[in-house]
Design a protein around this motif. Sequence first.
Motif, mmCIF file in Angstrom:
data_model
loop_
_atom_site.group_PDB
_atom_site.id
_atom_site.type_symbol
_atom_site.label_atom_id
_atom_site.label_comp_id
_atom_site.label_asym_id
_atom_site.label_seq_id
_atom_site.Cartn_x
_atom_site.Cartn_y
_atom_site.Cartn_z
ATOM 1 N N SER A 31 -1.252 -97.483 15.518
ATOM 2 C CA SER A 31 -1.280 -98.702 14.713
ATOM 3 C C SER A 31 0.105 -99.137 14.250
ATOM 4 N N PHE A 32 1.142 -98.401 14.611
ATOM 5 C CA PHE A 32 2.484 -98.666 14.097
ATOM 6 C C PHE A 32 2.964 -100.064 14.458
ATOM 7 N N MET A 33 2.720 -100.497 15.681
ATOM 8 C CA MET A 33 3.255 -101.774 16.149
ATOM 9 C C MET A 33 2.741 -102.938 15.309
ATOM 10 N N ARG A 34 1.432 -103.009 15.105
ATOM 11 C CA ARG A 34 0.857 -104.108 14.332
ATOM 12 C C ARG A 34 1.394 -104.105 12.903
ATOM 13 N N ILE A 35 1.469 -102.934 12.292
ATOM 14 C CA ILE A 35 1.884 -102.848 10.894
ATOM 15 C C ILE A 35 3.335 -103.271 10.717
ATOM 16 N N VAL A 36 4.226 -102.769 11.563
ATOM 17 C CA VAL A 36 5.648 -103.063 11.368
ATOM 18 C C VAL A 36 5.958 -104.530 11.679
ATOM 19 N N LEU A 84 7.566 -97.298 5.549
ATOM 20 C CA LEU A 84 6.232 -97.689 5.095
ATOM 21 C C LEU A 84 5.267 -97.803 6.262
ATOM 22 N N ALA A 85 5.707 -98.425 7.361
ATOM 23 C CA ALA A 85 4.849 -98.555 8.541
ATOM 24 C C ALA A 85 4.516 -97.189 9.131
ATOM 25 N N LEU A 86 5.470 -96.276 9.091
ATOM 26 C CA LEU A 86 5.241 -94.935 9.633
ATOM 27 C C LEU A 86 4.167 -94.194 8.861
ATOM 28 N N PHE A 87 4.269 -94.194 7.537
ATOM 29 C CA PHE A 87 3.296 -93.452 6.734
ATOM 30 C C PHE A 87 1.924 -94.138 6.738
ATOM 31 N N LEU A 88 1.910 -95.465 6.794
ATOM 32 C CA LEU A 88 0.625 -96.156 6.925
ATOM 33 C C LEU A 88 -0.024 -95.836 8.273
ATOM 34 N N SER A 89 0.788 -95.738 9.312
ATOM 35 C CA SER A 89 0.257 -95.388 10.632
ATOM 36 C C SER A 89 -0.290 -93.965 10.646
ATOM 37 N N LEU A 126 -2.838 -96.009 32.170
ATOM 38 C CA LEU A 126 -1.789 -96.942 32.555
ATOM 39 C C LEU A 126 -2.224 -98.394 32.416
ATOM 40 N N VAL A 127 -3.527 -98.632 32.409
ATOM 41 C CA VAL A 127 -4.054 -99.971 32.176
ATOM 42 C C VAL A 127 -4.388 -100.169 30.704
ATOM 43 N N LEU A 128 -4.898 -99.131 30.066
ATOM 44 C CA LEU A 128 -5.324 -99.232 28.678
ATOM 45 C C LEU A 128 -4.150 -99.452 27.736
ATOM 46 N N ILE A 129 -3.030 -98.763 27.949
ATOM 47 C CA ILE A 129 -1.900 -98.857 27.029
ATOM 48 C C ILE A 129 -1.316 -100.270 26.975
ATOM 49 N N PRO A 130 -0.977 -100.915 28.108
ATOM 50 C CA PRO A 130 -0.482 -102.305 27.988
ATOM 51 C C PRO A 130 -1.522 -103.270 27.443
ATOM 52 N N ALA A 131 -2.814 -103.051 27.752
ATOM 53 C CA ALA A 131 -3.859 -103.907 27.175
ATOM 54 C C ALA A 131 -3.917 -103.725 25.665
ATOM 55 N N PHE A 132 -3.763 -102.504 25.193
ATOM 56 C CA PHE A 132 -3.750 -102.230 23.757
ATOM 57 C C PHE A 132 -2.538 -102.889 23.097
ATOM 58 N N VAL A 133 -1.380 -102.825 23.747
ATOM 59 C CA VAL A 133 -0.175 -103.453 23.208
ATOM 60 C C VAL A 133 -0.354 -104.967 23.110
ATOM 61 N N LEU A 134 -0.942 -105.581 24.128
ATOM 62 C CA LEU A 134 -1.201 -107.021 24.090
ATOM 63 C C LEU A 134 -2.111 -107.387 22.923
ATOM 64 N N ASN A 135 -3.141 -106.593 22.707
ATOM 65 C CA ASN A 135 -4.052 -106.861 21.598
ATOM 66 C C ASN A 135 -3.356 -106.700 20.253
ATOM 67 N N GLU A 136 -2.511 -105.686 20.121
ATOM 68 C CA GLU A 136 -1.790 -105.472 18.866
ATOM 69 C C GLU A 136 -0.827 -106.620 18.586
ATOM 70 N N LEU A 137 -0.143 -107.107 19.613
ATOM 71 C CA LEU A 137 0.758 -108.242 19.423
ATOM 72 C C LEU A 137 -0.013 -109.493 19.013
ATOM 73 N N ARG A 138 -1.150 -109.708 19.636
ATOM 74 C CA ARG A 138 -1.958 -110.890 19.290
ATOM 75 C C ARG A 138 -2.416 -110.832 17.850
ATOM 76 N N LEU A 139 -2.934 -109.682 17.423
ATOM 77 C CA LEU A 139 -3.421 -109.550 16.058
ATOM 78 C C LEU A 139 -2.276 -109.627 15.044
#
Length: 242
Positions: free
Chosen positions: A61-66, A90-95, A166-179
């Motif tokens: 969850s670090f990416m979305r929080i930071v 703060l983002a690290l400890f929240l993650s 290898l497919v799930l990780i970039p899809a997860f990153v795309l979703n985190e960026l969108r949110l």
Amino acid sequence: MNWRFFFCLFSSSCFLMCFGMEAFAQDELAFPEEETSELVRIAIILTLLAIVPALFISMTSFMRIVIVLAMVRHAFGMPETPPNQVLISLALFLSLFVMTPTLQAINQDSLQPFLSGDLGVEEAVIEGADPIKSFMMSQVRDSDLETMYAITQANPPDTEADVGMLVLIPAFVLNELRLAFTIGFIVLLPFLLIDLIVSSVLLSLGMMMVPPATIALPIKILMFVIIDGWSLVIEGLLGGFL
């Protein structure tokens, strides 16, 4: 350069595992089998430590929080306050707070059995991937997975268990960026409204030489403190994971 350090560390670890172990095996009296296995585990742990930051950023969850915290900072018009160290800490400890159940499952089912020698490398990787994969699958959208499979020109699997990392990780990153950008847009709207009101008032008073940001900044800070803005932002961020 960080990538050069990681490459050197990874290369040295691979050299130790691929060539050093062969030399150890030729002298069984000097290096018993138990000590050889311990050296292999140490080399693998050092290699994993080199890529842990990248994995933590892209699989938790670090990416979305930071990103949201950084957008809140820019909404004030203070690009350096709070400092990067504060936001990242703060983002690290929240993650870590969000990922505690997942990390506990990885430690119990994969890391500790591997360190004790009960699991081999392949079994430990498989056992450790299951909890983090379940976490990412709970956050990712089907449309993001379909996009990644369309890019790779492969057919989507029938079950979630067949989705590759290898497919799930970039899809997860795309979703985190969108949110993250969606939440950031909602956070920016009240600050934008304050900027527009202050600019209109100054223009109507004929104070065109006064920078609007100078007047708007204390108003933004006062409003944010009154509504306990940091708690609201953090509560909204963590609510999306828990």
